[in-house]
Structures are given as C-alpha cells and as structure tokens.
Design an enzyme around this catalytic site. Structure first.
Site, short mmCIF file in Angstrom:
data_model
loop_
_atom_site.label_atom_id
_atom_site.label_comp_id
_atom_site.label_asym_id
_atom_site.label_seq_id
_atom_site.Cartn_x
_atom_site.Cartn_y
_atom_site.Cartn_z
N ASP A 36 0.86 -1.19 0.00
CA ASP A 36 0.00 0.00 0.00
C ASP A 36 0.89 1.23 0.00
O ASP A 36 2.03 1.16 -0.45
CB ASP A 36 -0.95 -0.04 1.21
CG ASP A 36 -2.27 0.67 0.93
OD1 ASP A 36 -2.22 1.91 0.72
OD2 ASP A 36 -3.33 0.04 0.92
N HIS B 152 2.07 1.85 -3.19
CA HIS B 152 1.15 2.78 -3.84
C HIS B 152 1.69 4.19 -3.90
O HIS B 152 0.97 5.11 -4.29
CB HIS B 152 -0.21 2.75 -3.14
CG HIS B 152 -0.94 1.46 -3.29
ND1 HIS B 152 -2.21 1.24 -2.77
CD2 HIS B 152 -0.60 0.31 -3.92
CE1 HIS B 152 -2.59 0.01 -3.06
NE2 HIS B 152 -1.63 -0.58 -3.76
#
Length: 437
Positions: free
Chosen positions: A253, A276
């Site tokens: 993430d 991310h």
C-alpha cells in the site's frame, strides 16, 4: 567498600571529575604510616561515589534478567513489561536491552510518562502472534503511549507475521471493515526517534503516528510483499514535526500516508517501491477532519509503484471541508511509476455500491491550494504522467509545475498531462509533458 578490582578500574576510568585515583596517588606519595588508613578509607569512599555518579543516568535493564527466554516459542511479554516498568521509573537515560534471539510477544503497551529519556536497544527479533484471537480487541501489537523522550534502535526486527492473516482483510472491498492490528503505534508521544531497525510483514499498517510531536523515523527498513493489503509503511495523523529520512519502504500500500491533522512533515531520502507511492490522504471521508498543512517531500526515489506523489480525497463529504495547503514535492526520481504526479479528488477504491451511492457522486469538499511539483524526472508506466483532477466544488488554486521531465516507458510515444478544475497556477522550466495548467 569496593567489591572488586573491576569496580576500582571503572571508577578510575569513568570518574574524571572526582579523579579519586589521582587523589589517592598524591596522598600516598606523601603519606605517613599514621595517615595511610585514613587515606585508604577516603579513596574507597570517593571511588564508590564516583562509580555511582558514572552509572547514574545510564542504567541497563536486560529483558533476559526479567525472565525472557528468547526461544521464539515462549511468551516473553511479561518480561518485557517488567523491564520497561523498572526502566520507566528510573531517571537519566535508562535502557531496555533486548539481546539477539527470537522473542514472541503478545500485544503490549509500553506506557509513560517516564522519569527519564527512555531507550530500547533491540538487537533481537520480536515476533507477533499469528492468531488474531491473541489480540482480543487490541488494534496494535507494539504500542508506545504517552512518552516524552524515546529512542528505539539496535538493528533488530519487528516481525508482524502478517502472512497468517492477510487473507482475512476485508478492507480493500468493504468500507465498513474491521482493520487488522497495526504493528507499531506511537500514540501521544513527544521527542521520539526510531532508527536502525526493521519492520517486517505487518498485518495492517507498519507504523502509525497519531497525536504526537517531534518524531523521527531514520534509516529504518520496512518490508511487505507487493500483494499484502493495507500494509502502509508509515501513516501520520494528528501529528506535527514528523521527519522520515533515509528509509527504505516496500509494501502493498502507501509507502507513506499523511492523514488529517498533520503539519510540518518532512520526507527525505526515502526509497519507495513496491507500493502505492507517497500519499496525502485519503481525506474527506469523515466530517470535521483537520487540515493538512506543511509537507515537504524531497530527494526520494519511487520504483514500480502504482502512484508517485499523490493527493487523494473522497467524493462527497459534508461542508466545511478540510484544507490541504503548503505542500512541496521536489527532486524526485520516478522509475516506471504508473501515475507519477496525481491529484485525485474523485477517490473511491471500492467497486461496491458504496461508490455508486448518491452521496459519493457529490464532488469533494476538500480544498487544495499552494502545492508545488518541482524537479520531478524519470519514466512513467502510463501515458498520462501528470493528472490533476480537482474538485468541481472546490477547484485547486496555486498549483505549480516546474522542471518536470517524465518520459513514457514506450519509446516514441509522448507523455501527456491532464487537468480538471484547476483554477489557477503556474508552470516553468522544462516541462515534459507540456503543462495543462
């Protein structure tokens, strides 16, 4: 009296202020047989006092002395808590020492306030429970709470054992999910430094900093697989003067996420990927969120990430919305990053009906202004290398693009920039792709 020749040597070498050894030598050089017993007694009392002064403020509390086994199977939680409580009650710079070995810990809270500046010297590997039942409603594995003055160092590892529970995480698809436990929480702390340690395979976020001031994350390694859900590297919320420097983060993430109420945040020298990217947000999902003001991200490298530098806010929300202002992203290298520069004010990661609900169709109420993107270069994995998708209800103001050089991974195809609801800004220097401001 001195108990051994070792104590005598320690007094001699550590007590330059007293210098009992020199005093004794001087007296003995001039001694008479009658004065010798008094001089010797004076020396022994002085040396003992010097030892106590020398050791004051640097007391060591080894978890092995408090019952830790370090076999990777025995629950060592109570030994750690006993060592912490003893150290916390000591003035100066007491240190909780964790030697090399494998220590299995249940969820623990290392709570302050403490009398001195606390140190945790972690050389061993801490292992979280595999079974979520061990958390019994706890949201964190290791929780440092209400401490003013803390150093965590030593080269050891916080092993969150996340692989045992990632398949139970419903948050990527369910907006009403119950989050899995965070590995390390810094809650309502001040003057904290974490350096030279590793966080491995957290069940949820690796590190969360909330309600805290003056926190430094320096030369830390954070690792989890690319497909591990919600394993954000460092999440900051309701905190100020936070510095993340010279750190390597590879997760499933956001490498770093900056949430509501964050101010004066510095991110420098971070290698991010996979993951991310480095994100502000998500913001605007809940009413009454505090502003994000003052963030500088510089000298970072992002490789193979889903996003580069990103601001993300939810559609919908209730007025008044929070404010994002005073952000600088500069001197950043992108290596095959899908969205190198992105403002996304239509954020909704769910494919369920929650993103199609009427409230989610309203534009974001978060106001974004004074954001600079400077000297960002490298390779974009998508043709749209710059995407500034702002809110129709609160258009972006004061955006700046300067010295941007982002080429497409496919040779011979030019990158593009797209803007939506950008009310004002400026662009200058080299601009690849051409500016849409």
């Amino acid at each position: 009296m001195l108990s051994s020749s070792y104590d005598y040597k320690m007094a001699r070498h550590t007590c330059s202020a007293c210098d009992a050894h020199r005093v004794m030598s001087l007296f003995l050089h001039r001694r008479s047989d009658m004065a010798f017993p008094l001089v010797a007694l004076f020396f022994m009392i002085s040396a003992r006092w010097c030892l106590e002064v020398a050791h004051a403020g640097r007391q060591v509390f080894d978890v092995m002395d408090f019952g830790a086994i370090a076999d990777g199977e025995t629950d060592d939680s109570k030994a750690f808590i006993r060592a912490w409580m003893k150290a916390c009650a000591s003035p100066g710079r007491p240190a909780v020492v964790v030697p090399k070995g494998e220590y299995r810990l249940q969820p623990v809270v290392f709570r302050g306030p403490c009398k001195g500046y606390m140190q945790v010297r972690l050389a061993g590997d801490l292992r979280a429970p595999d079974d979520l039942a061990a958390f019994r409603g706890s949201h964190e594995w290791i929780n440092f709470a209400s401490i003013d003055g803390l150093l965590v160092t030593g080269g050891g590892t916080f092993d969150g054992r996340g692989a045992s529970s990632w398949h139970l995480n419903q948050c990527p698809t369910n907006p009403n999910c119950k989050p899995l436990p965070v590995s390390i929480k810094l809650g309502r702390v001040r003057n904290v430094t974490i350096t030279g340690v590793t966080s491995l395979d957290s069940k949820f976020f690796h590190v969360i900093i909330i309600g805290s001031q003056n926190v430094s994350i320096h030369r830390v390694t954070i690792r989890a697989p690319r497909d591990s859900p919600n394993t954000d590297g460092v999440h900051i919320q309701g905190s100020s003067n936070v510095r993340i420097t010279d750190t390597a983060i590879a997760t499933g993430d956001d490498c770093i996420s900056v949430g509501p109420g964050s101010a004066d945040i510095t991110v420098s020298g971070v290698n991010c990927g996979p993951g991310h990217g480095i994100s502000v947000g998500s913001l605007g999902r809940h009413p009454g969120e505090e502003d994000v003001r003052g963030l500088r991200v510089s000298n970072c490298t992002l490789a193979g990430t889903a996003n580069g530098v990103r601001i993300k806010t939810w559609r919908g929300g209730l007025r008044p919305g929070s404010v994002v202002s005073g952000l600088v992203f500069e001197d950043i290298v992108m290596r095959k990053v899908r969205n190198p520069i992105i403002i996304d004010q239509e954020y909704c990661p769910y494919s369920s009906s929650s993103c199609r609900h009427e409230s989610a169709q309203r534009p974001s109420v978060v106001k974004i202004s004074d954001v600079k993107f400077k000297n960002i270069r490298g390779v974009s994995a998508t043709q749209v290398a710059v995407k500034l998708s702002c809110s129709g209800a609160s258009p972006c103001h004061g955006l700046e693009l300067r010295d941007i050089d982002l080429t497409y991974v496919k040779r011979g195809v030019a990158t593009e920039s797209r803007c939506e609801n950008v009310a004002g800004g400026m662009a200058g220097g080299m601009l690849v792709p051409p500016s849409c401001i």
